[in-house]
Design a protein around this motif. Structure first.
Motif, PDB file in Angstrom:
ATOM      1  N   LEU A 226      -5.932  -4.553  -6.400  1.00 33.17           N
ATOM      2  CA  LEU A 226      -4.726  -3.932  -5.812  1.00 33.17           C
ATOM      3  C   LEU A 226      -3.738  -4.984  -5.282  1.00 33.17           C
ATOM      4  O   LEU A 226      -2.622  -4.648  -4.933  1.00 33.17           O
ATOM      5  CB  LEU A 226      -5.085  -2.998  -4.657  1.00 33.17           C
ATOM      6  CG  LEU A 226      -5.815  -1.696  -4.974  1.00 33.17           C
ATOM      7  CD1 LEU A 226      -6.033  -0.917  -3.669  1.00 33.17           C
ATOM      8  CD2 LEU A 226      -5.033  -0.838  -5.962  1.00 33.17           C
TER       9      LEU A 226
ATOM     10  N   SER B 181       0.832   4.207  -2.917  1.00 32.29           N
ATOM     11  CA  SER B 181       0.254   5.517  -2.580  1.00 32.29           C
ATOM     12  C   SER B 181       0.829   6.623  -3.463  1.00 32.29           C
ATOM     13  O   SER B 181       0.297   7.729  -3.520  1.00 32.29           O
ATOM     14  CB  SER B 181       0.452   5.841  -1.092  1.00 32.29           C
ATOM     15  OG  SER B 181       1.827   6.013  -0.808  1.00 32.29           O
TER      16      SER B 181
ATOM     17  N   SER C 121      -3.153   4.395  -9.054  1.00 35.07           N
ATOM     18  CA  SER C 121      -3.320   3.774  -7.730  1.00 35.07           C
ATOM     19  C   SER C 121      -3.598   4.805  -6.641  1.00 35.07           C
ATOM     20  O   SER C 121      -4.401   4.532  -5.739  1.00 35.07           O
ATOM     21  CB  SER C 121      -2.133   2.880  -7.381  1.00 35.07           C
ATOM     22  OG  SER C 121      -0.925   3.612  -7.360  1.00 35.07           O
TER      23      SER C 121
ATOM     24  N   LEU D 101       0.829  -1.216   0.000  1.00 33.78           N
ATOM     25  CA  LEU D 101       0.000   0.000   0.000  1.00 33.78           C
ATOM     26  C   LEU D 101       0.858   1.259   0.000  1.00 33.78           C
ATOM     27  O   LEU D 101       0.546   2.240  -0.687  1.00 33.78           O
ATOM     28  CB  LEU D 101      -0.921   0.017   1.220  1.00 33.78           C
ATOM     29  CG  LEU D 101      -2.271  -0.662   1.086  1.00 33.78           C
ATOM     30  CD1 LEU D 101      -3.040  -0.544   2.406  1.00 33.78           C
ATOM     31  CD2 LEU D 101      -3.089  -0.057  -0.057  1.00 33.78           C
TER      32      LEU D 101
ATOM     33  N   TRP E  73      -9.193  -0.184   6.472  1.00 32.16           N
ATOM     34  CA  TRP E  73      -9.864  -0.980   5.437  1.00 32.16           C
ATOM     35  C   TRP E  73     -10.302  -2.347   6.001  1.00 32.16           C
ATOM     36  O   TRP E  73     -11.361  -2.850   5.655  1.00 32.16           O
ATOM     37  CB  TRP E  73      -8.939  -1.213   4.239  1.00 32.16           C
ATOM     38  CG  TRP E  73      -8.677   0.014   3.396  1.00 32.16           C
ATOM     39  CD1 TRP E  73      -9.028   1.309   3.667  1.00 32.16           C
ATOM     40  CD2 TRP E  73      -7.979   0.046   2.137  1.00 32.16           C
ATOM     41  NE1 TRP E  73      -8.590   2.140   2.661  1.00 32.16           N
ATOM     42  CE2 TRP E  73      -7.941   1.397   1.709  1.00 32.16           C
ATOM     43  CE3 TRP E  73      -7.370  -0.917   1.344  1.00 32.16           C
ATOM     44  CZ2 TRP E  73      -7.334   1.789   0.512  1.00 32.16           C
ATOM     45  CZ3 TRP E  73      -6.769  -0.533   0.151  1.00 32.16           C
ATOM     46  CH2 TRP E  73      -6.753   0.812  -0.262  1.00 32.16           C
TER      47      TRP E  73
ATOM     48  N   ARG F  60      -4.017   2.840   7.163  1.00 28.91           N
ATOM     49  CA  ARG F  60      -4.995   2.665   6.080  1.00 28.91           C
ATOM     50  C   ARG F  60      -5.437   1.198   6.001  1.00 28.91           C
ATOM     51  O   ARG F  60      -6.624   0.895   5.901  1.00 28.91           O
ATOM     52  CB  ARG F  60      -4.326   3.104   4.777  1.00 28.91           C
ATOM     53  CG  ARG F  60      -5.131   2.850   3.546  1.00 28.91           C
ATOM     54  CD  ARG F  60      -4.414   3.415   2.323  1.00 28.91           C
ATOM     55  NE  ARG F  60      -4.927   4.707   1.930  1.00 28.91           N
ATOM     56  CZ  ARG F  60      -4.203   5.675   1.369  1.00 28.91           C
ATOM     57  NH1 ARG F  60      -2.915   5.506   1.183  1.00 28.91           N
ATOM     58  NH2 ARG F  60      -4.764   6.808   1.000  1.00 28.91           N
TER      59      ARG F  60
ATOM     60  N   ASP G 141     -10.543   4.644   0.492  1.00 27.87           N
ATOM     61  CA  ASP G 141     -10.610   5.346   1.783  1.00 27.87           C
ATOM     62  C   ASP G 141     -12.014   5.901   2.024  1.00 27.87           C
ATOM     63  O   ASP G 141     -12.564   5.773   3.121  1.00 27.87           O
ATOM     64  CB  ASP G 141      -9.630   6.533   1.799  1.00 27.87           C
ATOM     65  CG  ASP G 141      -8.179   6.095   1.994  1.00 27.87           C
ATOM     66  OD1 ASP G 141      -7.950   4.963   2.447  1.00 27.87           O
ATOM     67  OD2 ASP G 141      -7.284   6.904   1.675  1.00 27.87           O
TER      68      ASP G 141
ATOM     69  N   LEU H 279      -6.759   4.395  -4.212  1.00 29.30           N
ATOM     70  CA  LEU H 279      -6.641   4.352  -2.749  1.00 29.30           C
ATOM     71  C   LEU H 279      -7.564   5.378  -2.095  1.00 29.30           C
ATOM     72  O   LEU H 279      -8.203   5.090  -1.084  1.00 29.30           O
ATOM     73  CB  LEU H 279      -5.189   4.611  -2.323  1.00 29.30           C
ATOM     74  CG  LEU H 279      -4.307   3.381  -2.060  1.00 29.30           C
ATOM     75  CD1 LEU H 279      -4.262   2.429  -3.250  1.00 29.30           C
ATOM     76  CD2 LEU H 279      -2.887   3.785  -1.661  1.00 29.30           C
TER      77      LEU H 279
END
Ligand code: ZN
Length: 412
Positions: A408, A319, A372, A315, A343, A339, A380, A376
């Motif tokens: 992802l 980002s 990406s 991740l 999630w 994060r 979120d 993301l």
């Protein structure tokens, strides 16, 4: 050579759209248009050191290509090489007083473990340079016969590619000659080698030296292959004449991918070698490029040993946009871990906002040159809404988790 273990990729309802990708040759975004099967060749490691975050970012980039293609209903044939014989490997082995074969095997094994931990879908063919030598030698001989390659007349018998035989040389990198001359020696080139027709001519075959390993080369005599021809031949042999994506880090734009394309195009008579030349940005540390020479590498295996969740590493690297050179720091990892936790809590919520709406937008972001960071942000928003009790779609949390997993590569 054995690839690494794969994992189940969840299937999602409906289908994603065509993948738009930036092509370094055309300097713009264009649709990737495989018909039925997407073919991809990605330059792998030279196994003289462990996988660092720059490698990981590149591998994640092409993993996303594969995931978006699959989600669009394509089959994918993915080939990756291991440059398990080359100067850097021999130099490192000599420095450490180690057998180069042992070093290569150990680092390749570690790379495989890192790829499994990061949930990179394995290539269909994971191919070493050494096992490809007979094929490479044959193709080099063809280039010599076609007068696109020549022997250096200094007693070594080394074979070089004649770039004047490649009329489009330069189209992939879009570099002028002055820039090429500047970059070439920084990335393994030998412009000052006496006897070359052009300083930019790349090595195809290094004839045997007394203190170096060598292999039979048929009509070439014993020796070992250059790096660019290695990738061209492995790609052509396993993917045929249509290669949708040729990938690697942006330090491979020149000379590596330019030369591989020139070799392959002469061998096949077809141009371009790849429909898209796709390049991932470099990962820096404290404002500097992460590289062996600077000694500032962050290794994936080190993070794993420190009990960092590989999904947080993934991740953190996603980002930022894959094409941008970007910096790694501990804050990035802290943010990614938070994060991931958020999630995971959202995926366990009793309900959430419509997952179908989320999925459509999520697919759209990734199909747009693998955005990406945008994907993301969308995830979120969905997770935050689910966590405060917005939405009554009870199937949504499970679909959210499946989408994040499939597209992802992040398992919640
Ligand atoms: Zn390569």
């Amino acid at each position: 050579m054995d690839s690494w273990a794969g994992h189940e990729v969840p299937r999602l309802p409906g289908r994603g759209g065509p993948l738009m990708l930036f092509d370094s040759a055309r300097q713009g975004v264009a649709a990737s248009t495989p018909t039925g099967t997407g073919t991809m060749y990605v330059c792998g490691i030279t196994p003289y050191d462990a996988t660092h975050l720059g490698h990981a970012a590149t591998m994640i980039t092409f993993d996303l290509v594969q995931r978006v293609w699959r989600d669009a209903g394509l089959d994918v044939t993915y080939v990756q090489n291991v440059t398990d014989i080359d100067d850097p490997l021999l130099e490192r082995a000599a420095r450490d007083g180690e057998d180069w074969k042992v070093l290569a095997m150990r680092e390749t094994a570690l790379f495989r473990e890192d790829m499994v931990a990061l949930r990179i879908i394995p290539p269909a063919h994971y191919v070493g340079a050494v096992e490809s030598i007979p094929d490479i030698a044959e193709r080099v001989l063809t280039l010599v016969k076609e007068e696109a390659a020549y022997r250096i007349d200094d007693g070594t018998g080394d074979v070089y590619f004649d770039i004047s035989a490649a009329p489009r040389f330069g189209y992939e990198s879009n570099l002028g000659r002055e820039q090429m001359l500047e970059i070439f020696p920084e990335r393994g080139g030998d412009p000052d080698r006496a006897g070359k027709r052009d300083p930019l001519d790349p090595l195809l075959w290094r004839s045997a030296r007394a203190d170096e390993p060598s292999w039979p080369g048929g009509g070439l005599g014993p020796g070992r292959p250059g790096w660019h021809i290695e990738c061209a031949v492995i790609a052509l042999n396993l993917l045929g004449h249509r290669i949708d994506v040729q990938g690697g880090g942006n330090d491979l734009i020149f000379p590596h991918h330019e030369c591989s394309a020139a070799h392959a195009e002469l061998l096949t008579g077809q141009s371009p070698f790849a429909q898209h030349y796709v390049h991932a940005g470099m990962i820096g540390l404290a404002g500097e490029k992460m590289s062996k020479s600077r000694g500032n590498l962050v290794f994936v295996s080190r993070l794993r040993a420190d009990r960092v969740d590989p999904m947080a590493v993934r991740l953190a690297l996603m980002s930022g946009h894959y094409r941008s050179d970007r910096s790694w720091n501990d804050d990035l990892l802290v943010t990614a871990q938070k994060r991931l936790d958020r999630w995971r809590r959202a995926a366990a919520a009793p309900s959430g906002p419509s997952a179908r709406t989320f999925l459509a937008a999520f697919r759209e972001r990734l199909a747009d040159d693998l955005d990406s960071p945008g994907a993301l942000t969308l995830a979120d928003s969905w997770a935050d809404a689910a966590l405060v009790g917005t939405g009554d779609d009870q199937a949504a949390p499970a679909l959210f988790a499946r989408a994040v997993d499939a597209l992802l590569g992040v398992r919640l």
